[in-house]
Design a protein around this motif. Structure first.
Motif, PDB file in Angstrom:
ATOM      1  N   ALA A  45     -10.903  -6.820 -34.261  1.00 32.12           N
ATOM      2  CA  ALA A  45     -11.051  -5.377 -34.443  1.00 32.12           C
ATOM      3  C   ALA A  45     -12.238  -4.864 -33.657  1.00 32.12           C
ATOM      4  O   ALA A  45     -13.348  -5.380 -33.797  1.00 32.12           O
ATOM      5  N   GLY A  46     -12.006  -3.848 -32.839  1.00 33.96           N
ATOM      6  CA  GLY A  46     -13.115  -3.106 -32.260  1.00 33.96           C
ATOM      7  C   GLY A  46     -13.839  -2.386 -33.381  1.00 33.96           C
ATOM      8  O   GLY A  46     -13.218  -1.895 -34.327  1.00 33.96           O
ATOM      9  N   ALA A  47     -15.161  -2.307 -33.277  1.00 38.35           N
ATOM     10  CA  ALA A  47     -15.952  -1.777 -34.391  1.00 38.35           C
ATOM     11  C   ALA A  47     -15.945  -0.253 -34.477  1.00 38.35           C
ATOM     12  O   ALA A  47     -16.296   0.308 -35.517  1.00 38.35           O
ATOM     13  N   GLN A  48     -15.520   0.425 -33.418  1.00 38.64           N
ATOM     14  CA  GLN A  48     -15.878   1.829 -33.222  1.00 38.64           C
ATOM     15  C   GLN A  48     -15.060   2.854 -34.011  1.00 38.64           C
ATOM     16  O   GLN A  48     -15.056   4.026 -33.665  1.00 38.64           O
ATOM     17  N   LYS A  49     -14.407   2.410 -35.069  1.00 40.84           N
ATOM     18  CA  LYS A  49     -13.648   3.354 -35.884  1.00 40.84           C
ATOM     19  C   LYS A  49     -14.144   3.364 -37.329  1.00 40.84           C
ATOM     20  O   LYS A  49     -14.444   4.410 -37.869  1.00 40.84           O
ATOM     21  N   ASN A  50     -14.253   2.193 -37.934  1.00 42.26           N
ATOM     22  CA  ASN A  50     -14.647   2.126 -39.341  1.00 42.26           C
ATOM     23  C   ASN A  50     -15.970   1.414 -39.599  1.00 42.26           C
ATOM     24  O   ASN A  50     -16.533   1.562 -40.685  1.00 42.26           O
ATOM     25  N   ILE A  51     -16.446   0.620 -38.651  1.00 40.03           N
ATOM     26  CA  ILE A  51     -17.596  -0.229 -38.996  1.00 40.03           C
ATOM     27  C   ILE A  51     -18.731  -0.196 -37.979  1.00 40.03           C
ATOM     28  O   ILE A  51     -19.619  -1.048 -38.040  1.00 40.03           O
ATOM     29  N   GLY A  52     -18.752   0.775 -37.079  1.00 37.46           N
ATOM     30  CA  GLY A  52     -19.872   0.817 -36.146  1.00 37.46           C
ATOM     31  C   GLY A  52     -19.565   1.595 -34.893  1.00 37.46           C
ATOM     32  O   GLY A  52     -18.550   2.286 -34.798  1.00 37.46           O
ATOM     33  N   PRO A  53     -20.431   1.457 -33.878  1.00 39.37           N
ATOM     34  CA  PRO A  53     -20.204   2.111 -32.596  1.00 39.37           C
ATOM     35  C   PRO A  53     -19.405   1.209 -31.661  1.00 39.37           C
ATOM     36  O   PRO A  53     -19.122   0.047 -31.980  1.00 39.37           O
ATOM     37  N   ALA A  54     -19.047   1.740 -30.517  1.00 38.67           N
ATOM     38  CA  ALA A  54     -18.385   0.923 -29.500  1.00 38.67           C
ATOM     39  C   ALA A  54     -19.348  -0.145 -28.986  1.00 38.67           C
ATOM     40  O   ALA A  54     -20.567   0.025 -29.022  1.00 38.67           O
ATOM     41  N   GLY A  55     -18.772  -1.248 -28.503  1.00 34.57           N
ATOM     42  CA  GLY A  55     -19.604  -2.267 -27.875  1.00 34.57           C
ATOM     43  C   GLY A  55     -19.463  -3.653 -28.451  1.00 34.57           C
ATOM     44  O   GLY A  55     -19.775  -4.632 -27.781  1.00 34.57           O
ATOM     45  N   VAL A  56     -18.997  -3.757 -29.685  1.00 31.52           N
ATOM     46  CA  VAL A  56     -18.835  -5.080 -30.286  1.00 31.52           C
ATOM     47  C   VAL A  56     -17.449  -5.163 -30.923  1.00 31.52           C
ATOM     48  O   VAL A  56     -16.939  -4.193 -31.483  1.00 31.52           O
ATOM     49  N   THR A  57     -16.851  -6.343 -30.815  1.00 29.95           N
ATOM     50  CA  THR A  57     -15.551  -6.618 -31.421  1.00 29.95           C
ATOM     51  C   THR A  57     -15.697  -7.749 -32.426  1.00 29.95           C
ATOM     52  O   THR A  57     -16.319  -8.770 -32.125  1.00 29.95           O
ATOM     53  N   ILE A  58     -15.146  -7.533 -33.603  1.00 27.37           N
ATOM     54  CA  ILE A  58     -15.159  -8.555 -34.638  1.00 27.37           C
ATOM     55  C   ILE A  58     -13.931  -9.438 -34.451  1.00 27.37           C
ATOM     56  O   ILE A  58     -12.812  -8.935 -34.343  1.00 27.37           O
ATOM     57  N   VAL A  59     -14.137 -10.738 -34.409  1.00 26.61           N
ATOM     58  CA  VAL A  59     -13.022 -11.692 -34.382  1.00 26.61           C
ATOM     59  C   VAL A  59     -13.219 -12.661 -35.539  1.00 26.61           C
ATOM     60  O   VAL A  59     -14.256 -13.317 -35.638  1.00 26.61           O
ATOM     61  N   ILE A  60     -12.236 -12.710 -36.405  1.00 31.44           N
ATOM     62  CA  ILE A  60     -12.273 -13.599 -37.565  1.00 31.44           C
ATOM     63  C   ILE A  60     -11.213 -14.665 -37.349  1.00 31.44           C
ATOM     64  O   ILE A  60     -10.034 -14.344 -37.165  1.00 31.44           O
ATOM     65  N   VAL A  61     -11.604 -15.917 -37.336  1.00 35.63           N
ATOM     66  CA  VAL A  61     -10.670 -16.982 -36.993  1.00 35.63           C
ATOM     67  C   VAL A  61     -10.762 -18.132 -37.993  1.00 35.63           C
ATOM     68  O   VAL A  61     -11.861 -18.537 -38.406  1.00 35.63           O
ATOM     69  N   HIS A  62      -9.606 -18.623 -38.412  1.00 34.55           N
ATOM     70  CA  HIS A  62      -9.545 -19.786 -39.296  1.00 34.55           C
ATOM     71  C   HIS A  62      -9.967 -21.006 -38.497  1.00 34.55           C
ATOM     72  O   HIS A  62      -9.372 -21.321 -37.467  1.00 34.55           O
ATOM     73  N   ARG A  63     -10.980 -21.686 -38.944  1.00 33.40           N
ATOM     74  CA  ARG A  63     -11.620 -22.727 -38.137  1.00 33.40           C
ATOM     75  C   ARG A  63     -10.673 -23.817 -37.649  1.00 33.40           C
ATOM     76  O   ARG A  63     -10.781 -24.245 -36.485  1.00 33.40           O
ATOM     77  N   PRO A  64      -9.721 -24.297 -38.453  1.00 36.90           N
ATOM     78  CA  PRO A  64      -8.807 -25.332 -37.933  1.00 36.90           C
ATOM     79  C   PRO A  64      -8.030 -24.884 -36.699  1.00 36.90           C
ATOM     80  O   PRO A  64      -7.619 -25.718 -35.889  1.00 36.90           O
ATOM     81  N   LEU A  65      -7.842 -23.580 -36.538  1.00 34.60           N
ATOM     82  CA  LEU A  65      -7.113 -23.061 -35.380  1.00 34.60           C
ATOM     83  C   LEU A  65      -7.865 -23.333 -34.077  1.00 34.60           C
ATOM     84  O   LEU A  65      -7.255 -23.480 -33.011  1.00 34.60           O
TER      85      LEU A  65
END
Length: 361
Positions: A192-212
């Motif tokens: 998710a790009g941060a710039q809509k609900n959780i911050g300004p533009a410039g950072v992207t959140i990536v959540i990944v299941h570690r075994p993947l």
């Protein structure tokens, strides 16, 4: 200072309390005599911010310890290619749900990397209704299933997500992450790009299941490898320091407001208010998305004629409303009511739209 009524689709509104805190800390962060903007990403103060943001994301989404949270540059659009580069390996096929502009872009990028399969599409409905996810017929050998949880342009949003069995489920949640509770454990990867609900533009959140991460080939470039970024705690190269700092402030604001259940309640209330004006206008306004697919984040609607629509847009701008002109690919109007958009602003917009109808209907 007078603030505009901000309904921009992204970058979107930020909480006024967060902006105030950032302003106060800008020149002298925590009394160290330097701004966060000029601080090393290897410094202890920044590492504390970085780690806290990752932990807050995990706590808000109720993620187990076997998930990694990455804080990356490049926007969600960079993930359109990073996802298949990492996981669409030789001999594999990736399944995509084509629900609109952004899922379509992700699918097109994946086609450049390897073989893809469209599991469901909303094209016949002109992307105004979500494709049905109940009977996808997922081949067990798929590398992954990819969907977009909320399409900002069409104004459609999934309320629930499928069980894909042994096939990893991936999602682009750029425009509705942290807007409501979700069963995050259903997903092997969320970005998710941060710039809509959780911050300004410039950072992207990536959540990944570690075994993947074990599936990722070593031959791909380091900057494009989720495994490399995970091993370096997203500090493989200089991260977008200020954007991460702002995300951390917004996440703490969400916690202090009551967490994701409270965000969901507020967002539903705001969306319902505007949809009510549209639905009771007798056809003067018309919702663009089918009612069973409507987004809680992006309310898309049209008006009775192009001339009246242009007049409305002019008057909205004169009254201090921002961001209500629809995306160039869809036209018409769109009100984005992300987490930080106050209910009072939505109420003012609803009242203005009702008054405009009285004067022009």
């Amino acid at each position: 200072m007078t603030y505009a009524y901000n309904f921009n689709a992204g970058p979107g509104a930020l909480p006024s309390e967060v902006l105030q805190e950032a302003q106060e800390e800008l020149h002298n962060f925590q009394g160290i005599g330097a701004s966060i903007l000029e601080m090393s990403h290897r410094s202890k103060p920044y590492e504390a911010i970085h780690n806290e943001a990752q932990q807050l994301i995990k706590e808000l989404l109720e993620l187990s310890s076997d998930y990694d949270v990455l804080l990356l540059p490049g926007g969600a659009s960079a993930q359109f290619c990073m996802v298949p580069i990492n996981f669409l390996t030789k001999g594999k096929t990736a399944g995509y749900v084509n629900s609109g502009t952004w899922s379509g872009k992700a699918w097109k990028e994946a086609q450049k990397i390897g073989k893809t399969l469209v599991l469901a599409s909303g094209e016949k409905e002109y992307f105004k209704r979500l494709p049905d996810l109940n009977n996808l017929g997922i081949p067990r050998e798929l590398a992954y299933v990819h969907l977009t949880s909320n399409e900002t342009i069409g104004g459609i949003q999934y309320k629930s997500f499928p069980d894909t069995g042994d096939v990893p489920l991936f999602a682009d949640m750029s425009s509705d992450i942290m807007s409501r509770p979700i069963e995050a454990s259903k997903f092997a990867l969320i970005y998710a790009g941060a710039q809509k609900n959780i911050g300004p533009a410039g950072v992207t959140i990536v959540i990944v299941h570690r075994p993947l991460l074990e599936r990722i080939p070593e031959a791909i470039p380091d900057m494009l490898s989720y495994n490399v970024h995970a091993k370096h705690n997203s500090l493989f190269n200089t991260p977008p320091v200020f954007s991460v700092y702002m995300v951390n402030l917004v996440l703490k604001w969400i916690v202090n407001q009551g967490g994701l259940p409270e965000m969901a309640a507020r967002n539903r209330q705001k969306a319902d208010l505007l949809y009510h004006v549209i639905d009771t206008s007798g056809g003067f306004y018309r919702g663009l998305a089918h009612k069973d697919s409507r987004s809680m984040m992006n309310i898309t609607f049209g008006i009775s004629s192009p001339e009246i629509e242009n007049k409305l847009l002019v008057e909205l701008e004169q009254e201090g409303f921002m961001g209500l002109k629809g995306h160039r690919d869809a036209g018409h109007l769109r009100a984005s009511v992300y987490n930080a958009v106050p209910y009072e602003h939505c109420k003012t917009l609803a009242e203005f739209l009702a008054d405009f109808q009285k004067r022009n209907g």
